[in-house]
Design a protein around this motif. Structure first.
Motif, PDB file in Angstrom:
ATOM      1  N   GLY A   1     -29.407 -63.277 -40.891  1.00 45.97           N
ATOM      2  CA  GLY A   1     -29.548 -63.034 -42.319  1.00 45.97           C
ATOM      3  C   GLY A   1     -30.053 -61.656 -42.649  1.00 45.97           C
ATOM      4  N   LYS A   2     -29.693 -60.657 -41.844  1.00 45.22           N
ATOM      5  CA  LYS A   2     -30.138 -59.292 -42.091  1.00 45.22           C
ATOM      6  C   LYS A   2     -29.034 -58.319 -41.741  1.00 45.22           C
ATOM      7  CE  LYS A   2     -33.682 -59.409 -39.268  1.00 45.22           C
ATOM      8  NZ  LYS A   2     -34.813 -58.960 -38.420  1.00 45.22           N
ATOM      9  N   ASP A   3     -29.220 -57.055 -42.106  1.00 42.55           N
ATOM     10  CA  ASP A   3     -28.245 -56.028 -41.755  1.00 42.55           C
ATOM     11  C   ASP A   3     -28.383 -55.641 -40.291  1.00 42.55           C
ATOM     12  OD1 ASP A   3     -27.223 -55.936 -44.314  1.00 42.55           O
ATOM     13  OD2 ASP A   3     -28.596 -54.357 -44.966  1.00 42.55           O
ATOM     14  N   ALA A   4     -27.283 -55.140 -39.722  1.00 43.20           N
ATOM     15  CA  ALA A   4     -27.264 -54.786 -38.299  1.00 43.20           C
ATOM     16  C   ALA A   4     -28.271 -53.686 -37.973  1.00 43.20           C
ATOM     17  CB  ALA A   4     -25.856 -54.346 -37.894  1.00 43.20           C
ATOM     18  N   LYS A   5     -28.559 -52.812 -38.919  1.00 48.51           N
ATOM     19  CA  LYS A   5     -29.484 -51.703 -38.652  1.00 48.51           C
ATOM     20  C   LYS A   5     -30.932 -52.180 -38.527  1.00 48.51           C
ATOM     21  CE  LYS A   5     -29.894 -50.508 -43.566  1.00 48.51           C
ATOM     22  NZ  LYS A   5     -29.646 -49.448 -44.583  1.00 48.51           N
ATOM     23  N   ASN A   6     -31.218 -53.395 -38.971  1.00 47.25           N
ATOM     24  CA  ASN A   6     -32.590 -53.895 -38.967  1.00 47.25           C
ATOM     25  C   ASN A   6     -32.882 -54.874 -37.832  1.00 47.25           C
ATOM     26  OD1 ASN A   6     -33.169 -52.442 -41.354  1.00 47.25           O
ATOM     27  ND2 ASN A   6     -32.305 -54.088 -42.610  1.00 47.25           N
ATOM     28  N   LEU A   7     -31.965 -54.988 -36.877  1.00 44.98           N
ATOM     29  CA  LEU A   7     -32.162 -55.927 -35.775  1.00 44.98           C
ATOM     30  C   LEU A   7     -33.245 -55.442 -34.820  1.00 44.98           C
ATOM     31  CD1 LEU A   7     -28.416 -56.665 -34.942  1.00 44.98           C
ATOM     32  CD2 LEU A   7     -30.028 -58.276 -35.972  1.00 44.98           C
ATOM     33  N   SER A   8     -34.031 -56.379 -34.316  1.00 45.00           N
ATOM     34  CA  SER A   8     -35.042 -56.055 -33.305  1.00 45.00           C
ATOM     35  C   SER A   8     -34.383 -56.017 -31.928  1.00 45.00           C
ATOM     36  CB  SER A   8     -36.151 -57.106 -33.323  1.00 45.00           C
ATOM     37  OG  SER A   8     -35.639 -58.360 -32.876  1.00 45.00           O
ATOM     38  N   LEU A   9     -35.152 -55.612 -30.925  1.00 45.78           N
ATOM     39  CA  LEU A   9     -34.643 -55.590 -29.554  1.00 45.78           C
ATOM     40  C   LEU A   9     -34.256 -56.996 -29.106  1.00 45.78           C
ATOM     41  CD1 LEU A   9     -34.096 -54.361 -26.776  1.00 45.78           C
ATOM     42  CD2 LEU A   9     -36.569 -54.503 -26.300  1.00 45.78           C
ATOM     43  N   ALA A  10     -35.101 -57.964 -29.383  1.00 50.99           N
ATOM     44  CA  ALA A  10     -34.813 -59.340 -28.977  1.00 50.99           C
ATOM     45  C   ALA A  10     -33.548 -59.859 -29.651  1.00 50.99           C
ATOM     46  CB  ALA A  10     -35.999 -60.241 -29.310  1.00 50.99           C
ATOM     47  N   GLU A  11     -33.420 -59.593 -30.947  1.00 57.36           N
ATOM     48  CA  GLU A  11     -32.229 -60.034 -31.675  1.00 57.36           C
ATOM     49  C   GLU A  11     -30.980 -59.329 -31.165  1.00 57.36           C
ATOM     50  OE1 GLU A  11     -34.516 -60.965 -35.921  1.00 57.36           O
ATOM     51  OE2 GLU A  11     -33.689 -58.975 -35.492  1.00 57.36           O
ATOM     52  N   SER A  12     -31.116 -58.041 -30.863  1.00 55.78           N
ATOM     53  CA  SER A  12     -29.984 -57.267 -30.362  1.00 55.78           C
ATOM     54  C   SER A  12     -29.491 -57.803 -29.024  1.00 55.78           C
ATOM     55  CB  SER A  12     -30.377 -55.787 -30.217  1.00 55.78           C
ATOM     56  OG  SER A  12     -30.682 -55.214 -31.474  1.00 55.78           O
ATOM     57  N   ALA A  13     -30.429 -58.104 -28.122  1.00 58.73           N
ATOM     58  CA  ALA A  13     -30.049 -58.625 -26.808  1.00 58.73           C
ATOM     59  C   ALA A  13     -29.398 -60.003 -26.937  1.00 58.73           C
ATOM     60  CB  ALA A  13     -31.272 -58.700 -25.901  1.00 58.73           C
ATOM     61  N   MET A  14     -29.853 -60.791 -27.894  1.00 54.03           N
ATOM     62  CA  MET A  14     -29.240 -62.093 -28.125  1.00 54.03           C
ATOM     63  C   MET A  14     -27.803 -61.937 -28.602  1.00 54.03           C
ATOM     64  SD  MET A  14     -29.299 -65.394 -28.172  1.00 54.03           S
ATOM     65  CE  MET A  14     -31.030 -65.807 -27.849  1.00 54.03           C
ATOM     66  N   LEU A  15     -27.583 -61.050 -29.576  1.00 51.71           N
ATOM     67  CA  LEU A  15     -26.234 -60.858 -30.110  1.00 51.71           C
ATOM     68  C   LEU A  15     -25.293 -60.246 -29.074  1.00 51.71           C
ATOM     69  CD1 LEU A  15     -26.592 -59.594 -33.804  1.00 51.71           C
ATOM     70  CD2 LEU A  15     -26.145 -61.886 -32.961  1.00 51.71           C
ATOM     71  N   ALA A  16     -25.799 -59.304 -28.282  1.00 51.88           N
ATOM     72  CA  ALA A  16     -24.941 -58.612 -27.311  1.00 51.88           C
ATOM     73  C   ALA A  16     -24.377 -59.568 -26.269  1.00 51.88           C
ATOM     74  CB  ALA A  16     -25.714 -57.491 -26.634  1.00 51.88           C
ATOM     75  N   GLY A  17     -25.031 -60.684 -26.060  1.00 51.58           N
ATOM     76  CA  GLY A  17     -24.562 -61.627 -25.055  1.00 51.58           C
ATOM     77  C   GLY A  17     -23.478 -62.558 -25.540  1.00 51.58           C
TER      78      GLY A  17
END
Length: 683
Positions: free
Chosen positions: A193-209
């Protein structure tokens, strides 16, 4: 003769020399061939790729009203609007040498070829980010050597035509993250529920997988499996020194808060309005279906989400639950701009998508103000008197028309236009159109914005020609606008995916009626909510000056009316023309209208209907129709076009030998003006 044999060493040297020459020539040939191939590939345009993007529809306050994607939700964003951690996580797990290679990772490619040769299949992949982009943009997912070769050439072309950051930006906007989310921005919104520029490291690693297996690794599908892949990616980032091992541990331990998943039907607001927007985009502005759904358009609308919510809630609460076949339509518009603020096309969109705001029904007496506007511009005044009694009208030489008042009630006396509007007297109305001629009323309606065909017959005065609630609403807007018609606007601007403006709508006002006559009519229409008026039953629910007109037929119930800030039309009836009970069911149109108007304008102070120059106000004795004196028992305030007001004083109640003393009109400091001076929002 002795044969001299060549020494083995000499033969070896000659052979080596020839091989070296052949090798060098081969290298030169291969280099030339590679150079020519590169030059050829560089000169050839890449295939045209249509990247499906999500079209977004916005309400008037900038909130997202709807997204159009039909299973492929994609919102393109520049690379700088994607969190660096997501970019690094993607590179670490998908293509760690992305910055160094030229489209191929030869080490991974060699390993893949070796594995595939051993197993005699093509299960092992070695695609780089560039190759994946080439495949996603231009090719299918079939596993054949032909596709692999074309993929290789396209990857080279991408590397020759774009920088690494450009390739990465295209890739990050292209890949599939599951649940209809394509690209980083849609994925960030879908899962967090947020923009891609505001993702945290944990959220980014989750999405990248997730792209490895959008269904298999979705945290919505299997959280533990998704966490396991997240850990793998965090370790890969630490391995490549993108983050420290401590940051990897902290990110893995971080509690992720996902966006709550809810059913689409429960969250979709203003469904009838959204369908109306889709119809305008395709049929009025000529935008093709594919561009509308997948073109990444930004469509800015006029809908007020607060008013819309109130309209839907009031309709739901007022309409009877035990009679689901009884239908309703509501449309509200800013009369100054023409912007549509709320639209309810029926009770239940899931059960019926038919938009009754656009349906044509007989407006009944709600049409009368259009006729009276024509009358006020053609010799009538608010005090024009005609007798209300059973009457037979003859037209077209030998045709007869016999209108009746509701309930068979007649004044059997002379009544003025104010009384006729207030009580919705049909005899007065038909006498008016008989005097004007029906064609003049048709022309007036067309000027006000009625586009539906109207029959120029006496019964037109009683609203026998069908019109839509949207049309009637636009006509009423012109009345309250002092004769200036405005075209209803639902879309203010449409931009393409690059920000180019494709459509821009601005308010267009056209003077179609005399301002003085229009203002006099507004004042007369206020009487509808006074005692004995047809809208009096809901007057106690209104706390501001309003004007309007009710309308009813055997199968329709209407109330259309306005304040200076808002014009609203409500219709209640049955789709299949079942008879409407005027007392129980017809009353609902009035109740919905009153509750909506009061609720929609709750945060705005009461506004007066001001009069233009050229209007005079005087007190009239209603029984004599003359200027009232201080002795008249029930004087009424009337407004007239200057010069048309009565000049004689009423002497019916004047004591003998006393000179008439006129009643002075009230000063401008009326109750509503005083109320507006201390009003505060929410009170």
């Amino acid at each position: 003769m002795e044969v001299i044999r060549e020494a083995p060493l000499i033969r070896y040297l000659r052979w080596a020399k020839q091989f070296l020459k052949f090798f060098i020539l081969s290298i030169l040939f291969a280099s030339c061939a590679a150079l020519l191939l590169l030059l050829y590939l560089r000169s050839q345009p890449l295939p045209e790729a249509f990247i499906k993007q999500t079209t977004t529809i916005y309400s008037a306050n900038g909130d997202v009203l709807d997204t159009m994607h039909r299973g492929e939700n994609r919102i393109l964003v520049p690379l700088q609007d994607i969190a660096p951690d997501l970019i690094n996580a993607t590179i670490a797990i998908e293509d760690r040498t992305f910055r160094e290679h030229y489209g191929f990772d030869f080490k991974r490619l060699g390993m893949a070829v070796y594995v595939n040769a051993i197993h005699m299949d093509m299960q092992q992949g070695a695609s780089t980010i560039t190759q994946q982009l080439a495949r996603n943009l231009y090719l299918t997912m079939e596993k054949t050597w032909d596709r692999k070769i074309r993929e290789a050439f396209l990857a080279i072309q991408l590397e020759l035509n774009y920088s690494k950051d450009e390739i990465l930006e295209m890739y990050m906007n292209q890949i599939y993250y599951g649940h209809s989310a394509y690209g980083a921005q849609a994925a960030a919104q879908t899962y967090f529920g947020k923009d891609a520029k505001n993702l945290s490291l944990a959220e980014s690693a989750m999405l990248a997988g997730i792209p490895k297996g959008p269904t298999y690794y979705s945290p919505f599908a299997d959280f533990e499996r998704a966490k396991s892949r997240q850990k793998l990616i965090l370790n890969a980032m630490a391995r490549d020194e993108m983050i420290t091992p401590q940051q990897a541990e902290q990110a893995y331990a971080e509690k992720l808060v996902f966006r709550e998943r809810s059913t689409q039907a429960a969250v979709d607001p203003a469904p009838y309005f959204r369908d109306y927007i889709a119809n305008l985009v395709k049929n009025k502005y000529g935008i093709e279906e594919e561009q509308f759904i997948h073109g990444g358009l930004k469509i800015y609308t006029t809908l007020d989400p607060v008013m819309q919510k109130k309209a839907e809630e009031i309709v739901s609460s007022v309409m009877p639950a035990d009679n689901p076949n009884l239908q309703v339509a509501l449309v509200a518009m800013d009369p100054l701009t023409g912007q549509i603020k709320a639209m309810v096309g029926g009770r239940n969109y899931q059960e019926s998508q038919y938009n009754r705001v656009l349906a044509k029904r007989q407006p009944g007496s709600a049409f009368k103000p259009i006729m009276y506007l024509a009358a006020l511009q053609n010799g009538f005044t608010p005090l024009t008197m005609m007798k209300s009694e059973p009457t037979v009208f003859t037209y077209d030489r030998n045709k007869q028309y016999i209108p009746r008042n509701f309930g068979g009630r007649y004044a059997n006396a002379m009544i003025n236009m104010r009384e006729a509007i207030k009580t919705s007297d049909n005899i007065y109305a038909v006498k008016t159109i008989d005097f004007l001629g029906p064609q003049k009323v048709v022309e007036q309606a067309q000027k006000l914005g009625i586009k539906s065909p109207l029959l120029a017959v006496p019964s037109l005065a009683l609203g026998t020609s069908p019109v839509s609630p949207l049309e009637l609403n636009a006509a009423y807007a012109a009345i309250v606008n002092k004769g200036e018609a405005v075209t209803p606007i639902a879309i203010t601007r449409i931009e393409d995916n690059k920000g180019n403006v494709l459509v821009e709508e601005k308010t267009e006002k056209t003077l179609v009626a005399d301002p003085v006559a229009s203002s006099l009519l507004v004042n007369l229409m206020q009487s509808v909510f006074e005692r004995s008026g047809t809208g009096y039953r809901v007057a106690n629910e209104l706390n501001r000056p309003v004007a309007g007109k009710t309308g009813s037929t055997d199968v329709d119930a209407w109330l259309s009316g306005f304040t200076p800030q808002l014009v609203t039309t409500v219709w209640v009836g049955y789709d299949k023309n079942q008879k409407v009970d005027d007392v129980k069911e017809g009353y609902l149109s009035k109740k919905i209208w009153a509750q909506f108007m009061e609720s929609a304008l709750k945060d705005q102070p009461p506004a007066l209907f001001d009069m233009p120059a050229g209007v005079v106000s005087v007190y009239i004795d209603p029984s004599s129709g003359k200027l009232a004196t201080e002795h008249c028992p029930a004087p009424e305030l009337f407004y007239f076009a200057s010069g048309t007001e009565p000049q004689e004083y009423c002497t019916d109640h004047l004591p003998a030998n006393e000179t008439p003393t006129p009643l002075e009109p009230p000063d401008s400091s009326t109750f509503w003006q005083r109320m507006g001076s201390w009003w505060k929002p929410g009170e």
